[in-house]
Write an enzyme that holds these catalytic residues in place. Structure first.
Site, PDB file in Angstrom:
ATOM      1  N   LYS A 161      -5.126   2.933  -2.410  1.00 47.78           N
ATOM      2  CA  LYS A 161      -4.191   2.495  -1.373  1.00 47.78           C
ATOM      3  C   LYS A 161      -4.900   2.294  -0.031  1.00 47.78           C
ATOM      4  O   LYS A 161      -4.504   1.448   0.763  1.00 47.78           O
ATOM      5  CB  LYS A 161      -3.027   3.491  -1.258  1.00 47.78           C
ATOM      6  N   SER A 184       0.851  -1.187   0.000  1.00 50.32           N
ATOM      7  CA  SER A 184       0.000   0.000   0.000  1.00 50.32           C
ATOM      8  C   SER A 184       0.893   1.244   0.000  1.00 50.32           C
ATOM      9  O   SER A 184       1.965   1.236  -0.616  1.00 50.32           O
ATOM     10  CB  SER A 184      -0.933  -0.051   1.214  1.00 50.32           C
ATOM     11  N   TYR A 197      -5.496   7.691  -6.366  1.00 47.25           N
ATOM     12  CA  TYR A 197      -4.411   6.812  -5.898  1.00 47.25           C
ATOM     13  C   TYR A 197      -4.627   6.509  -4.408  1.00 47.25           C
ATOM     14  O   TYR A 197      -4.551   5.358  -3.968  1.00 47.25           O
ATOM     15  CB  TYR A 197      -3.059   7.490  -6.116  1.00 47.25           C
TER      16      TYR A 197
HETATM   17  N1  LIG Z   1       8.068   4.018  -4.941  1.00 43.84           N
HETATM   18  C1  LIG Z   1       7.473   4.578  -3.899  1.00 43.84           C
HETATM   19  O1  LIG Z   1       7.919   5.594  -3.365  1.00 43.84           O
HETATM   20  C2  LIG Z   1       6.227   3.969  -3.347  1.00 43.84           C
HETATM   21  C3  LIG Z   1       5.638   4.574  -2.223  1.00 43.84           C
HETATM   22  C4  LIG Z   1       4.492   4.016  -1.693  1.00 43.84           C
HETATM   23  C5  LIG Z   1       3.950   2.886  -2.260  1.00 43.84           C
HETATM   24  N2  LIG Z   1       4.519   2.330  -3.359  1.00 43.84           N
HETATM   25  C6  LIG Z   1       3.894   1.140  -3.953  1.00 43.84           C
HETATM   26  O2  LIG Z   1       4.879   0.187  -4.260  1.00 43.84           O
HETATM   27  C7  LIG Z   1       4.390  -0.674  -5.280  1.00 43.84           C
HETATM   28  C8  LIG Z   1       5.491  -0.947  -6.295  1.00 43.84           C
HETATM   29  O3  LIG Z   1       5.754   0.238  -7.003  1.00 43.84           O
HETATM   30  P1  LIG Z   1       7.226   0.706  -7.425  1.00 43.84           P
HETATM   31  O4  LIG Z   1       7.533   1.879  -6.607  1.00 43.84           O
HETATM   32  O5  LIG Z   1       8.139  -0.434  -7.447  1.00 43.84           O
HETATM   33  O6  LIG Z   1       6.932   1.265  -8.887  1.00 43.84           O
HETATM   34  P2  LIG Z   1       7.275   0.661 -10.334  1.00 43.84           P
HETATM   35  O7  LIG Z   1       6.545   1.523 -11.294  1.00 43.84           O
HETATM   36  O8  LIG Z   1       8.736   0.503 -10.491  1.00 43.84           O
HETATM   37  O9  LIG Z   1       6.624  -0.779 -10.269  1.00 43.84           O
HETATM   38  C9  LIG Z   1       5.230  -0.987 -10.429  1.00 43.84           C
HETATM   39  C10 LIG Z   1       5.017  -2.310 -11.094  1.00 43.84           C
HETATM   40  O10 LIG Z   1       3.606  -2.522 -11.271  1.00 43.84           O
HETATM   41  C11 LIG Z   1       3.409  -3.042 -12.578  1.00 43.84           C
HETATM   42  N3  LIG Z   1       2.067  -2.766 -13.081  1.00 43.84           N
HETATM   43  C12 LIG Z   1       1.502  -1.566 -13.319  1.00 43.84           C
HETATM   44  N4  LIG Z   1       0.287  -1.739 -13.880  1.00 43.84           N
HETATM   45  C13 LIG Z   1       0.084  -3.066 -14.000  1.00 43.84           C
HETATM   46  C14 LIG Z   1      -0.962  -3.859 -14.528  1.00 43.84           C
HETATM   47  N5  LIG Z   1      -2.048  -3.315 -15.092  1.00 43.84           N
HETATM   48  N6  LIG Z   1      -0.835  -5.198 -14.476  1.00 43.84           N
HETATM   49  C15 LIG Z   1       0.262  -5.766 -13.944  1.00 43.84           C
HETATM   50  N7  LIG Z   1       1.304  -5.079 -13.457  1.00 43.84           N
HETATM   51  C16 LIG Z   1       1.208  -3.730 -13.484  1.00 43.84           C
HETATM   52  C17 LIG Z   1       4.475  -2.345 -13.426  1.00 43.84           C
HETATM   53  O11 LIG Z   1       4.679  -3.027 -14.650  1.00 43.84           O
HETATM   54  C18 LIG Z   1       5.660  -2.395 -12.490  1.00 43.84           C
HETATM   55  O12 LIG Z   1       6.317  -3.637 -12.606  1.00 43.84           O
HETATM   56  C19 LIG Z   1       3.149  -0.003  -5.852  1.00 43.84           C
HETATM   57  O13 LIG Z   1       2.011  -0.679  -5.377  1.00 43.84           O
HETATM   58  C20 LIG Z   1       3.208   1.396  -5.267  1.00 43.84           C
HETATM   59  O14 LIG Z   1       1.941   1.964  -5.104  1.00 43.84           O
HETATM   60  C21 LIG Z   1       5.663   2.844  -3.913  1.00 43.84           C
END
Ligand SMILES: NC(=O)c1ccc[n+]([C@@H]2O[C@H](COP(=O)([O-])OP(=O)(O)OC[C@H]3O[C@@H](n4cnc5c(N)ncnc54)[C@H](O)[C@@H]3O)[C@@H](O)[C@H]2O)c1
Length: 316
Positions: A201, A167, A197
């Site tokens: 979450k 999340s 978003y």
């Molecule tokens: N990076 C941050 O600062 C942060 C902060 C809070 C939460 N998050 C959460 O962490 C998780 C991972 O994100 P991340 O930061 O690694 O970003 P990222 O963009 O590098 O990775 C996201 C992944 O989700 C996949 N994805 C997106 N849409 C999709 C779909 N329709 N079907 C299948 N796969 C799909 C993408 O291909 C990618 O592999 C997410 O749920 C994000 O909300 C990240």
């Protein structure tokens, strides 16, 4: 989006030394081809071999990611399989779940990690607002399809089965409003927004909370990874010349992915297993948190019931 940093408290977790043996276990990570999902798989195969499904929506990217992981960790080659999964399509989710059920005899860790944030406005194939549809509905459907055939039977053998929903502190954004269920399929005017978003979450946290209550034999938690330097904000950044030009220094100040991944790895594997409490929401690392709204059991149950209705009649 500004994520709130966390200082102090929590547990110390070093993937190299603290991931226990996972030999023989089966793990599925969504969004396994980039950012936190890819790093989670790297740590899992490097430090404690398990059979891993790397789920991704783009098959070529997934194959390239596996090639990269196996070049860094050659022993992992026989352990990783790619899985086509587009969370915006029920057809794709059914096909993915069908394949996992056909080819696996157990499922020990389900890491619901994929996500989008402030992507271009849009709707999933079934008409849900794209952020809510991808981040919540798609993952809820995947979980439903894997629950009876794999997660529950694995748990019934006294195994340590965990579902980790990635999340965000963004779950705090919907304050009074919660989730406007009447708008998730009809009103797309702010589909790219950070509010949407936040709703997706918040749904992640409620989903984990209610799943933990309904299925106590499975440990289900939600986590926030921190403000991590990944591709998550790329679509939003690219849509805005100012951000595109000036965000590079900010990105450099963000948490590296090797550190950001710790909270979800701890939630999925941390020992002793009692230290990870089912239903909780954790900020890095292993520190219970969450907004007051996210702890409302009545609203968590309401989300579950709404989701169940939406998925009624759907199966592999
Ligand atoms: N990076 C941050 O600062 C942060 C902060 C809070 C939460 N998050 C959460 O962490 C998780 C991972 O994100 P991340 O930061 O690694 O970003 P990222 O963009 O590098 O990775 C996201 C992944 O989700 C996949 N994805 C997106 N849409 C999709 C779909 N329709 N079907 C299948 N796969 C799909 C993408 O291909 C990618 O592999 C997410 O749920 C994000 O909300 C990240």
């Amino acid at each position: 989006m500004v994520e709130i940093p966390f200082f102090g408290g929590g547990v110390s977790f070093n993937p190299t030394t603290d991931i226990p043996s996972l030999a023989g276990k089966v793990i599925l990570v969504t969004g396994g081809n980039s950012g936190l999902g890819k790093q989670a798989i790297l740590d899992l195969v490097k430090h404690s071999p398990a059979r891993i499904w790397l789920a991704a929506r783009n098959a070529e990217n997934a194959r390239n990611t596996v090639a990269e992981i196996t070049s860094r960790c050659p022993d992992a080659a026989p352990l990783i399989k790619t899985l086509d999964l587009d969370l915006t399509s029920f057809e794709s989710i059914k096909a993915a779940a069908g394949r996992v059920v056909a080819e696996s005899d157990r499922l020990d860790i389900l890491m619901l990690n994929a996500g989008i944030m402030m992507a271009p406005a849009g709707q999933t194939k079934e008409g849900y607002e794209i952020q809510f549809g991808t981040n919540h509905v798609g993952h809820a459907f995947l979980t439903k399809l894997l629950l009876e055939p794999l997660l529950l039977p694995t748990a019934s053998r006294q195994e340590d089965v965990r579902v980790v929903v990635v999340s965000s502190e963004g779950h705090r954004l919907p304050t009074m409003t919660g989730i406007p269920y009447d708008k998730v399929k009809t009103d797309m005017k702010d589909s790219y927004s950070v509010t949407r978003y936040g709703q997706s979450k918040l749904a992640n946290v409620w989903f984990a909370r209610e799943m933990a209550r309904r299925y106590p034999q499975i440990k289900t938690v939600s986590v926030h990874p921190g403000a991590v330097n990944t591709n998550l904000a790329t679509p939003f950044r690219e849509s805005n010349w100012f951000l595109n030009t000036f965000s590079a220094p900010v990105m450099m100040l963000m948490t590296p992915v090797e550190i950001g991944v710790k909270n979800q790895l701890w939630a999925a594997t941390g020992q002793p297993k009692e230290s990870v409490v089912s239903g909780e929401y954790y900020v890095p690392v292993g520190k219970a948190g969450g907004s007051a709204l996210s702890k409302d059991d009545k609203l968590a149950a309401e989300l579950w019931e709404w989701t169940e209705k939406e998925l009624e009649g759907q199966s592999i």
